[in-house]
Every structure is written in structure tokens, then in C-alpha cells.
Design an enzyme around this catalytic site. Structure first.
Site, short mmCIF file in Angstrom:
data_model
loop_
_atom_site.label_atom_id
_atom_site.label_comp_id
_atom_site.label_asym_id
_atom_site.label_seq_id
_atom_site.Cartn_x
_atom_site.Cartn_y
_atom_site.Cartn_z
N SER A 671 0.84 -1.20 0.00
CA SER A 671 0.00 0.00 0.00
C SER A 671 0.88 1.26 0.00
O SER A 671 1.62 1.48 -0.94
CB SER A 671 -0.97 -0.04 1.18
OG SER A 671 -1.98 0.93 1.06
N ASP A 744 -8.91 -4.73 -6.00
CA ASP A 744 -8.55 -3.84 -4.89
C ASP A 744 -9.74 -2.96 -4.51
O ASP A 744 -10.36 -2.32 -5.35
CB ASP A 744 -7.35 -2.97 -5.28
CG ASP A 744 -6.66 -2.35 -4.08
OD1 ASP A 744 -7.37 -1.77 -3.23
OD2 ASP A 744 -5.43 -2.45 -3.99
N HIS A 778 -7.57 -5.45 -1.44
CA HIS A 778 -6.35 -4.74 -1.03
C HIS A 778 -5.45 -5.62 -0.16
O HIS A 778 -4.23 -5.54 -0.24
CB HIS A 778 -6.73 -3.47 -0.27
CG HIS A 778 -5.59 -2.53 -0.06
ND1 HIS A 778 -4.88 -1.98 -1.11
CD2 HIS A 778 -5.01 -2.05 1.08
CE1 HIS A 778 -3.92 -1.19 -0.63
NE2 HIS A 778 -3.98 -1.23 0.68
#
Length: 803
Positions: A671, A744, A778
Site C-alpha cells: 500500500s 482492490d 487490497h
């Protein structure tokens, strides 16, 4: 003269540039696979009196088949339209009970076949436990009788869990309020089959609406119809004897909260119009109070569509917000209203005002207190004592006050005034306990409240319990953990008079387990659980928290692992892996504080590089990467310089210990850590390669802020452009492995970010590899994908770092 190039040459160039590697799922080497493929210990939930505990078992990973389900993405939700529950739920597959004073685990009888359990909740008296079970066609409601350890089904698969927890216990301990699918529910529309009747049109009326970049928004009229369909429910009262009574007819119920005395319920419903740019928590809503019979008493709040909100993390909407029941009274509402129109830019003496509103809500609400900063939370105690806190992000300041709820004219007394990021000064959190209404309120004994703190200090972590006198406003330490070879977490105080405390204790090679500690009897320890270490192969790996300084004097830290069997005397120079995630601060003192504990259990996961201690790598995990902006300077104004300085300091520190070949260093992150990785490879020559997972690389695609950046692109284009690896792709020449989940769901980190960045790198001749993990969001959950990810990382490091 125009050059003529044969078509087949174009075809060859195309294949060279965009050729895909046809590869089936791979598994990592045995030393990594043995660590990754382990059996997860059960989760533990205890009743209020600590007589029973519920053990919840689940698979270590999901499977691709679990992810390969029907899915609707609407209004910020991801749900399975067949089963009517979130498609992201991680299910429990078995339940056991155990008396805390005994060792025998009791299998819960009567569970459904192949159970998929979620939404577990103890009844108010702790004698029953409700849970949902997801079948192939929908969600059922079940309950467990704790004494007999027997499960019973209460409803068919008609529960609506699309908005989360679908049921609430009523105060009688015999009835559960349940969201059920309407009996006349219409079929969902198929956007692929139904032809549109017109274009999709949105308007901007001139008002500023600086919203972050949200995923899974509504896109058209069909989405609106389907969204209303999936969140509409009927409310039923379901008795444990199996009878069900309609309580409220169908509506878009988004929240159901009983008053402490159980005589009222606040129902919040989503209203129209819906939005295509913000998620459902900013759709219009209405909150109304009903009595136990379902008769409307009062509409207490109506919130309009909130697409437009002032800029800044401390911005809030106008009107009543944070409405809830006062925990120490039978039926009193509490809520806050902004006094600055919700705009942090407005200069006012007080930001918020908190009100009390007594049932039956005929009279107007009364003012309780005004807060100089944004209202954060309230811990109710009794008629004369409550704890309130406010906060302000831009200064990182938080204040805690004692107030007298019976005397609003009495000025609040400040008891803590501190930097929220200064963990060394954290006084702890006030302990609570259940009152006669089964609501948690401030625990008070002889005018004393109690604080449980994490106990981070410059010399290590030493959790504590303090007694806080509500009259003198002075704290006295009752207990401080003295462990230097273990980590102790103080969870709650069980008996204030006897001094019994529930704790969790672990070490780097001892799995976290629960104990009852008596702080008045020479800290006597009584074990509750005895979970074993599933990672025996690395139990003796060398692990320590190292501290070092950045060139500007900022203190940094990281957890250093040496390879299995490493000889500290010979000090062979090994390759180094650094895993990190940047964090923003307003001052150097807070940035230099460490919350790492070397005695925390060594739990390898795909979220770090720890697996590679079995492959001859030195690992610096959770390396500190502070980005500091003091005074009026924002952290991102000097992001790149500080980022590189952090990395250089980390490498220098480990190199000074004599363990590594500094020409063989890799960096990785997930991330925002992926964003960090791409920038480090672009703007420094410190690394041989890097691994970036599920990142955002083009900040112009998140133009109204990202991470902790509150300014928009048009205010500071130089910040957005400089910080975007995509904009600097021509400078990137270091090998990089880019990984992203195909689905995601995180704001800003769309899969497109990695795809476009990879195309830029490939087109510019940078050595890069892109891996898109099918069906993953994610965070990654499927076993096939996680094992393949570990294989990809291992192959990449062997090629570009070790060899």
C-alpha cells in the site's frame, strides 16, 4: 521519405513489449512453505464474568473458490447477492466452549453441517450466544445455550446481512431483533442484459466538493435500484422458542440501537437521493425513536446527502452527529453539533457542542458541554462524573476532561493535554465495566477510576495500571509489568477489590496466551490457555530492536532478524531485506519514539519479509520511516529527502553491526509502503531491487488528498507530481516486482495504478515484473495467491539480490 515497416515486424514488436508469461500457481521453497502452511490457533471470546470462553476456529487462509462468488459492488459495499452477506466475510468453521477454571474443551453440539459462521454475539446475561450461518442460498440465525453447549437454528436462510451485523439482542435475553429479507422482494436487475434508457448524467452546481477517491460507487440507475433492493429489510422479533413477529415493515434500515432500559429503540434508515461519488455512510438518513411496540415516538435526526464537506481531516457535516444513547441513564440521547459550521478554517472559540435529550423527547435538548477542539468521545460514569475528550489533527493535540453531567455550568477540568502521537506520555485508557443496563461505563471505586496503559518508554515497553483519583485528579501507579524477556498486554481488570487482571503474555518464541494475574498477591499468574508455537523452525532466530539516528538527529528503530543459524562471531556478510511503511508526524520527538517490542511473538506472514530468515537473509522489519512537518510545514513538503534519509540510516545501522553486504539490499512494502518502495528505487541508489504491493503510483488520480495529505492537487501540484513514481518513471532503472490484487477495494489504490505504472516502466526500458493476483482485494486472503506471492518474491530476490 516515409519508412515502410512490414506488418509482421510490428507484430513481433508487440509481442516483445506486451508478452504475458503463462504460469500456473507455484509454491515457495519448503522452508517458506512450512511456515506459511500452518494451523491457526482459535480466537478467544470470554463472557463478562469470566466463567466461560468461546473458542472460534477458522482456516488459516481462504481459497480461490471462496473468492470466486457472485458479487455486487454498490455504494461502497461488496456483497454476495445470492447469500445476502458481505463477500469479504472470513467464516468460522467450528465453535467450542470451555469453563475458564477447567481445561476441557467442549464441542458445541448441533452446529450446521460445514458451518460458515459469523456475527457472533453474547446475550446481555452471557447465557446464550447468537451467530449467523451462511448457506448456499442465504443467511440463517442460530443461537447456543452456553450451559448445554448446544446450538439451535432459529430462522431459515432469509436474514439480510448486507449492511453488516443483522441482529441485536433485546434486554429480556430471550428475543433477538433481526433484519429479514422482505417477502415480496423484487429480483435484482442485470446491468449486462438490461438496455439503458438514457445516458448517465451528473451535475456540478458550483459548490466545492473535494472528496477522496472512493471505490465501488453507484454508477447508474440500475445500480440505484439494486442498492435499494439489497439493503431493504423487514425487522422481526425472533424469540428463542422459534416464533417470529413482525416489528417494523420494510425499509432501508442502517442502524438499530436499543436504549439502555430497553424501552425505546432508535432506528436509522437510509433515504434518497443516493450519490455516485460518495459511499452510503454519506447518503441521506433519518433517525427515529420507537417504543417497544414499534410506535413512533419522535424523529430525532434528519441528515441530508453529504457530498459537499469542507476540506481537512477535522471537517464535519453540519447538524446533529455521533448520536447515541447515554450509557448510564435509562433513555437519554447524546449528540454533538459543530459550532464552526464543520469547517476547520473558521476561527471560533469552541468547535463543538454536546447535547443531552431525555425521553420521551418532548422538551428540547439541553447543552452539556462545549469543546475547544473537535469532539472525540465520551465515557459515561454516573450523575456526577463523565470523561470527555476532543482532538485536533493539524496540531496532533488531544485533551481529556472530567465533567459533571448534572452541572453543565461547571467548567470541564483538563486532566490530560498531550500530543496524540507522543506514545511515551500516553496515560492509558480508562477502564470500564458493565452497569445495570449491561452498558459499559467508567469503572469507579471509592472516587477512583483506573487507567490501563501500553507503557511504551525509551527503555522498552512496560504496560501498567494506574489508579486515578477523581477528586484530586492525580494518578497513582498500581502495577507495572516488569518483563524484559516477555511481552505482557493488560486486557481488563476483572476484580478491583481482589486485584484480578486479565492479561495476555507472549515472547518471541512463545505463542500469545491468556492468564489471570493477581496484582495484590505477589502477581500470581493463573494460565487460561496454552496455545503452542506453530513456527518451531524459527523459534530460536536472533531478534532484537535496534535504534539508530537519521542524519538530522531523528531517532529511528526497527526489528532486526538474523538468518536461522547465523554465526555472530564469523559475521558473514548477508543480503538485507527492509520492510517499512511511512508515517507522518508534526514533531521530531514523537517521530523518534518506538513502539516495537523484541519480545513480541515472531509471527511470519505475507505482510513482511520474516519468512526469508530461513533463506539466508537478514531482515529489518517495520523499519521506522517518519516523515516530519513541523510548524506550518507539511510532512510531504520534504517527503523525498526524508524518505531517502530514513533508508540510508537503516542500511548504515545494520551495516555498522557487520551483518550485511550493503550492495545487496532490497526494500519492500504494501500500500503506502509500495508507494515508498517505488520512490526509493527511483530517487536513490541504495537498493539492488524492490517489491511493491498494492500501491498507488500516480497521485493525480487521487487529486483531493491521499494518506495524510489534506491539500488538493491544484494547491500543491509540485508535491503531487514530485511524489508520484509514475511521473518519474523515466528515472527508474532498478529491478522491481509489482504486485496487486485484481479487485482492490481500497480508496486510491485501484489496480489500474499498478497496470499503468508497469506499462510506463516497460515502455521506458526499466526491469520490472507485474503480478496481478486473481480475485484479491487490497489485502490478500486466498491460499493459492499467497503461496504464489511468496514464490514470486523468493524467485525475484534470488535473481536480483542474492545472485
Amino acid at each position: 521519405m516515409k519508412l515502410k515497416i512490414p506488418f509482421f515486424l510490428f507484430l513481433g514488436l508487440s509481442l516483445t513489449t506486451f508478452a504475458q508469461e503463462n504460469l500456473t500457481y507455484q509454491k515457495p521453497s519448503k522452508s517458506i512453505a512450512d511456515l506459511a502452511d500452518y494451523e491457526r490457533a482459535p480466537s478467544v471470546s470470554m463472557d463478562t464474568k469470566k466463567e466461560y470462553m468461546l473458542l472460534s476456529y477458522r482456516n488459516t487462509y481462504k481459497t480461490l473458490d471462496d473468492l470466486n462468488q457472485d458479487e455486487l459492488r454498490l455504494g461502497g459495499l461488496r456483497i454476495n447477492p445470492v447469500t445476502n452477506i458481505s463477500s469479504t466475510v472470513t467464516y468460522i468453521n467450528n465453535l467450542k466452549l470451555r469453563k475458564i477454571k477447567e481445561k476441557e474443551e467442549i464441542q458445541v453440539l448441533g452446529l450446521p453441517k460445514n458451518p460458515r459462521i459469523s456475527n457472533i454475539a453474547w446475550s446481555p446475561n452471557d447465557k446464550k450466544i447468537s451467530f449467523s450461518h451462511t448457506t448456499a442460498t442465504g443467511v440463517e440465525l442460530w443461537f447456543i445455550d452456553v450451559i448445554s453447549a448446544k446450538a439451535t437454528k432459529l430462522t431459515e436462510a432469509t436474514v439480510n446481512a448486507n449492511l453488516g451485523n443483522p441482529f441485536s439482542w433485546m434486554n429480556d435475553n430471550e428475543t433477538i431483533l433481526v433484519k429479514m429479507l422482505p417477502k415480496n422482494r423484487a429480483a435484482l436487475l442485470d446491468a449486462k442484459k438490461d438496455l439503458p434508457t438514457g445516458p448517465i448524467i451528473s451535475n456540478a452546481d458550483g459548490a466545492k466538493s473535494q472528496n477522496r477517491t472512493y471505490p465501488d460507487m453507484l454508477k447508474n440507475k440500475n445500480d440505484e435500484i439494486n442498492f435499494e433492493n439489497i439493503i431493504t429489510s423487514e425487522l422481526y422479533k425472533v424469540n428463542l422458542n422459534g416464533t417470529a413477529t413482525l416489528f417494523k415493515k420494510s425499509d432501508m434500515y442502517a442502524g438499530e440501537i436499543f436504549s439502555p432500559d430497553g424501552n425505546y429503540i432508535m432506528l436509522t434508515t437510509i433515504q434518497k437521493p443516493f450519490s455516485y461519488i460518495v459511499p452510503l455512510n454519506r447518503f441521506p438518513s433519518k433517525s427515529a425513536i420507537y417504543d417497544k411496540a414499534g410506535n413512533e415516538v419522535k424523529v430525532v435526526n434528519e441528515v441530508p446527502l453529504t457530498e459537499i464537506i469542507p476540506k481537512g481531516f477535522m471537517a464535519v457535516r453540519k447538524g446533529k452527529r455521533n448520536m447515541s444513547w447515554r450509557a448510564d441513564k435509562p433513555a437519554t440521547l447524546v449528540y454533538a453539533e459543530a459550532l464552526d459550521a464543520g469547517d476547520p478554517a473558521n476561527k471560533v472559540e469552541f468547535r463543538d457542542e454536546v447535547f443531552l435529550w431525555n425521553a420521551p423527547f418532548d422538551a428540547t435538548a439541553t447543552s452539556l458541554v462545549k469543546t475547544p477542539q473537535r469532539y472525540d468521545r465520551m465515557i459515561w460514569g454516573n450523575d456526577n462524573v463523565a470523561i470527555i475528550s476532543d482532538e485536533w489533527y493539524d496540531t496532533r493535540n488531544t485533551k481529556t476532561y472530567v465533567i459533571n453531567p448534572s452541572n453543565p455550568g461547571q467548567a470541564p477540568k483538563v486532566i490530560f493535554d498531550r500530543n496524540s502521537q507522543d506514545v511515551y506520555s500516553d496515560p492509558g485508557n480508562f477502564e470500564t465495566r458493565k452497569n445495570q443496563y449491561n452498558r459499559y461505563v467508567l469503572a469507579i471505586e471509592n472516587d477512583n477510576a483506573f487507567l490501563i496503559g501500553n507503557g511504551f518508554t525509551k527503555n522498552g515497553q512496560f504496560p501498567f495500571i494506574s489508579e486515578f483519583n477523581l477528586k484530586t485528579l492525580q494518578a497513582k501507579r498500581l502495577y507495572t509489568s516488569a518483563y524484559k524477556d516477555k511481552k505482557e498486554d493488560i486486557l481488563e481488570i476483572e476484580d478491583f477489590k481482589k486485584g484480578t487482571v486479565l492479561v495476555q503474555i507472549q515472547s518471541k518464541n512463545e505463542y500469545p496466551n491468556y492468564y489471570l494475574r493477581n496484582i495484590k498477591q505477589k502477581n500470581k499468574l493463573t494460565p487460561i490457555t496454552a496455545f503452542k508455537n506453530p513456527f518451531e523452525s524459527i523459534k530460536n532466530v536472533s531478534k532484537e530492536v535496534i535504534k539508530y539516528k537519521r542524519k538530522d538527529g531523528v531517532e529511528l528503530s526497527g526489528t532486526l532478524y538474523l538468518p536461522v543459524g547465523y554465526d555472530k562471531v564469523k559475521k558473514e556478510k548477508m543480503p538485507l531485506l527492509i520492510w517499512a511503511y511511512p508515517a507522518e508526524y508534526k514533531d521530531k520527538n514523537s517521530a523518534g519514539q518506538s513502539t516495537q517490542n523484541p519480545n513480541e511473538f515472531t509471527f511470519p506472514s505475507y505482510g513482511s519479509f520474516v519468512y526469508w530468515v530461513t533463506k539466508g537473509y537478514v531482515v529489518l522489519d517495520d523499519a521506522a520511516f517518519p516523515i516530519i512537518g513541523e510548524g506550518t510545514t507539511e510532512p510531504n513538503d520534504n517527503f523525498m529527502t526524508q524518505l531517502v534519509d530514513n533508508a540510508e540510516a537503516a542500511i548504515n545501522a545494520v551495516d555498522a553491526l557487520g551483518y550485511i553486504n550493503r550492495k545487496k539490499v532490497a526494500v519492500g512494502g504494501h500500500s503506502y509502503g509500495a508507494f515508498m518502495t517505488a520512490n526509493l528505487l527511483t530517487h536513490s541508489n541504495l537498493f539492488a531491487c524492490g517489491i511493491a504491493r498494492s500501491g498507488a503510483y500516480n497521485r493525480t488520480l487521487t487529486p483531493f488528498g491521499f494518506q495524510t495529505e489534506q491539500r488538493n492537487y491544484w494547491e500543491t501540484p509540485e508535491v503531487y507530481n514530485t511524489m508520484s513514481p509514475f511521473m518519474n518513471a523515466d528515472k527508474m532503472k532498478t529491478p522491481m516486482l509489482l504486485v496487486h490484487g485484481e479487485a482492490d477495494n481500497n480508496p486510491g489504490t485501484f489496480t489500474l495504478q499498478t497496470e499503468r505504472y508497469f506499462q510506463a516502466l516497460k515502455g521506458l526500458g526499466a526491469p520490472a515484473r507485474m503480478v496481478i493476483l486473481p480475485k484479491e482485494a487490497h489485502g490478500y486472503v486466498a491460499k493459492e495467491n499467497i503461496l504464489h506471492l511468496l514464490w514470486e518474491q523468493d524467485q525475484f530476490l534470488e535473481k536480483y539480490l542474492k545472485n
